[in-house]
Design a protein around this motif. Sequence first.
Motif, PDB file in Angstrom:
ATOM      1  N   ALA A   1      32.511 -41.803 -90.878  1.00  9.94           N
ATOM      2  CA  ALA A   1      31.381 -41.092 -90.279  1.00  9.94           C
ATOM      3  C   ALA A   1      31.606 -40.879 -88.784  1.00  9.94           C
ATOM      4  O   ALA A   1      31.954 -41.811 -88.063  1.00  9.94           O
ATOM      5  N   SER A   2      31.414 -39.646 -88.341  1.00  8.56           N
ATOM      6  CA  SER A   2      31.471 -39.320 -86.908  1.00  8.56           C
ATOM      7  C   SER A   2      32.786 -39.683 -86.233  1.00  8.56           C
ATOM      8  O   SER A   2      32.826 -39.791 -85.011  1.00  8.56           O
TER       9      SER A   2
ATOM     10  N   GLY B   1      35.452 -49.909 -87.349  1.00 14.02           N
ATOM     11  CA  GLY B   1      34.557 -48.974 -86.655  1.00 14.02           C
ATOM     12  C   GLY B   1      34.679 -49.068 -85.147  1.00 14.02           C
ATOM     13  O   GLY B   1      35.078 -50.100 -84.606  1.00 14.02           O
ATOM     14  N   LEU B   2      34.379 -47.967 -84.469  1.00 14.48           N
ATOM     15  CA  LEU B   2      34.326 -47.925 -83.001  1.00 14.48           C
ATOM     16  C   LEU B   2      35.626 -48.426 -82.364  1.00 14.48           C
ATOM     17  O   LEU B   2      35.605 -49.035 -81.297  1.00 14.48           O
TER      18      LEU B   2
ATOM     19  N   LYS C   1      39.912 -47.865 -81.258  1.00 17.96           N
ATOM     20  CA  LYS C   1      40.928 -46.891 -80.886  1.00 17.96           C
ATOM     21  C   LYS C   1      42.285 -47.583 -80.867  1.00 17.96           C
ATOM     22  O   LYS C   1      42.366 -48.810 -80.748  1.00 17.96           O
TER      23      LYS C   1
ATOM     24  N   HIS D   1      36.059 -39.491 -84.278  1.00 18.09           N
ATOM     25  CA  HIS D   1      36.515 -38.490 -83.302  1.00 18.09           C
ATOM     26  C   HIS D   1      38.010 -38.215 -83.395  1.00 18.09           C
ATOM     27  O   HIS D   1      38.475 -37.154 -83.014  1.00 18.09           O
TER      28      HIS D   1
ATOM     29  N   SER E   1      29.524 -35.842 -90.470  1.00 21.20           N
ATOM     30  CA  SER E   1      29.506 -35.536 -89.026  1.00 21.20           C
ATOM     31  C   SER E   1      30.825 -35.871 -88.328  1.00 21.20           C
ATOM     32  O   SER E   1      30.853 -36.319 -87.187  1.00 21.20           O
TER      33      SER E   1
ATOM     34  N   GLU F   1      34.177 -45.800 -89.047  1.00 21.11           N
ATOM     35  CA  GLU F   1      33.155 -44.940 -88.427  1.00 21.11           C
ATOM     36  C   GLU F   1      33.416 -44.848 -86.921  1.00 21.11           C
ATOM     37  O   GLU F   1      33.813 -45.799 -86.283  1.00 21.11           O
ATOM     38  N   ASN F   2      33.220 -43.657 -86.386  1.00 21.02           N
ATOM     39  CA  ASN F   2      33.407 -43.398 -84.950  1.00 21.02           C
ATOM     40  C   ASN F   2      34.794 -43.807 -84.430  1.00 21.02           C
ATOM     41  O   ASN F   2      34.980 -44.123 -83.257  1.00 21.02           O
TER      42      ASN F   2
ATOM     43  N   LYS G   1      34.094 -35.668 -86.230  1.00 19.38           N
ATOM     44  CA  LYS G   1      34.230 -35.039 -84.908  1.00 19.38           C
ATOM     45  C   LYS G   1      35.677 -34.901 -84.460  1.00 19.38           C
ATOM     46  O   LYS G   1      35.972 -34.925 -83.275  1.00 19.38           O
TER      47      LYS G   1
ATOM     48  N   TYR H   1      31.595 -50.902 -92.069  1.00 18.01           N
ATOM     49  CA  TYR H   1      32.108 -50.543 -90.736  1.00 18.01           C
ATOM     50  C   TYR H   1      33.448 -51.175 -90.373  1.00 18.01           C
ATOM     51  O   TYR H   1      33.707 -51.426 -89.197  1.00 18.01           O
TER      52      TYR H   1
ATOM     53  N   MET I   1      38.298 -43.494 -82.795  1.00 19.46           N
ATOM     54  CA  MET I   1      38.735 -42.591 -81.721  1.00 19.46           C
ATOM     55  C   MET I   1      40.216 -42.203 -81.880  1.00 19.46           C
ATOM     56  O   MET I   1      40.620 -41.099 -81.551  1.00 19.46           O
TER      57      MET I   1
END
Lengths: 421, 219
Positions: free
Chosen positions: B97-98, B59-60, B62, B100, B117, B78-79, B119, B56, B81
């Motif tokens: 993963a995922s 990860g998460l 921005k 955005h 996944s 992952e994730n 996005k 990760y 932004m």
Amino acid sequence: MSFDEIRERARLGRYPIRGGGARRAVPTFDDLTFLTASASRYPLEGYREHCATRTVLGAANARDPVVLEIPITIAGMSFGALSAPAKEALGRAASEVGTATTTGDGGMTPEERMSSKTLVYQCLPSRYGFNPDDLRAADAIEVVLGQGAKPGGGGMLMGQKLGPRVAAMRTLPEGIDQRSACRHPDWTGPDDLRIKIEELREATDWRVPVFVKIGATRVYHDVRLAATAGADVVVVDGMQGGTGATQDVFIEHTGIPTLAAVRLAADALADFPDVALIVSGGIRSGADVAKALALGADAVSIGMAALVALGCNDTVHDFGPASYADLGTTAGNCVACHTGGCPVGIATQSPGLQARLDPVRGAERVANYLRAITMETTMLARACGKADVHHLEPEDLVALTVEAAAMARVPLAGTEWIPGR
Amino acid sequence: MDIDLSTTTVRTANATLRALPPGATARLTNPAGRHNLAVGLTEEITVEIDGTAGYYVGGLSKNATVLVHGTTGWGAGENLMSGLIRVDGDASQSLAASAHGGTIVVRGDASLRAGISLKGATVLVAGNVGDHCGFMAQAGTILVGGDAGRGLGDSLYEAVIYVAGRIKDLGADARVEELAESDVELVARLAKQHGFDHIDPENVTRVASARQLYHWGTP
Ligand SMILES: Cc1cc2nc3c(=O)[nH]c(=O)nc-3n(C[C@H](O)[C@H](O)[C@H](O)COP(=O)(O)O)c2cc1C
Ligand code: SF4
């Protein structure tokens, strides 16, 4: 399976899908009764002696644990499955009585954030709408491994409900039949889950508790693995648990009853004194709440009952067009949440139908219901001589059936006998 | 600023990074495969990681730029932004993963389920990707400079995958589509931007959703 159900499959060529929970008869909390006080125990006065209901979750790891005034929370139900006014109403009701509500598969709406004093943010396999800003705006995080209605399965939302707002929040094309993953995209086993939980804590500066929700199957092992992975709270959802849309065969034929799950989960957490247990699936009355707490839960969560309090299956209004009849059902028997045609504006994305639900008045009904079942819970606790609902214990219960005695591991009424012991 | 991970915990390191003002740069030394490095960043800062990162990384986050001078574990970026994650070596499973938004670049190979996944982010892998790249990817772009493994684009939604090398096989509901001029332009721009000179934009395979699984239940 009935002939009608065979015909339905013959017509559809696929599995039927519906909302709601298991409708088959399984042993429930109704199969237990309290041994309230008498000569050998001393009851508390209902009208003046205090019985505490405050519940604190996640104090060991989180800087800001979740503090609830009542041991009953509103379970995760997605915006998408539910309308925006329904989500708002649930948030308002929970805030009014000092408890938490939960997002769902599809992210957090500003309405529910604003209306909910304490909001639990779900991290699901689909990760629809999941983002770090909403994560940081949440009061707790719930990593969802499964649900009682479909342990081992992913979410679904039928095209009728994937309107523009829901589709945009989920980054999906409008109007498609959504099929969600049943596994998380970036971890598989409990060792990975530990790292994932740490990541979520890092991203929120270790401020809020992390819950892990599982559908009740191999409860003892799954709960221990979740606790070992670092969960502050384990949420166990029994087989009666409701859903917005799932294959009927899943709803009826997977998982174990909530009654059996509570005791297994409580035993699993015996070595984890800092990890709390929330139980859900078929909780309706204060008696259910009190019995779940007595068997070892720290709190319970409710889904369908909150929707019913909100107006689900209600007959009061004459809706004219778009009524239960159009869904091929009647008030009191409706489980058609998956169709998006909810006549009471709860499980729909249609602007016309949503307008039938007044979130303020709906919230009053849900808040009243939560107050009522909390009163029932404290009443039973007092009658058992307890000044705190969390002091209820298995010793306060006996079973009315052999099955319930075996599952809850309390004696059959009038005997000392616990089957299997 | 240098943060030595042999003497600083990940928690302290991340808290230090999150307190940095926009424009700041930081270097994490001796990462030794530690997990959750540079997670949850919000400002426009640059973080360089000297060595191997665990799960990760970035990860998460921005806005930030995270440059990993080594390989990464599962779920790098992952994730995400927005912003940039760049991995000089190989990336393990579930890259991006995922995610955005933003860009995740791997100069080596990526393992299973890269871009799962997805996005909306842009994922670029110079080398090969393992099986199930782009599984259930909902939006965004995946560009693979090498070969792709089995089940490419399985259960794809609206993300698009470009592969310069060979494809072992396609997953359910994924199909090869003709390259449009806009595809060539996009691939050319991305390849140039990230120095993927070995990719010939005219000679990539475009894989997108056949959209046969979009309406399986509505009567
Ligand atoms: C309409 C509806 C939507 C739901 N959506 C979700 C969801 O998004 N995520 C989740 O973890 N559980 C979801 N659930 C399950 C509930 O969180 C909860 O586990 C269940 O409703 C508890 O059982 P009960 O309905 O008998 O109280 C949903 C339930 C209903 C009724
Ligand atoms: S009334 Fe609405 S919320 Fe209740 S079961 Fe029917 S469709 Fe679902």
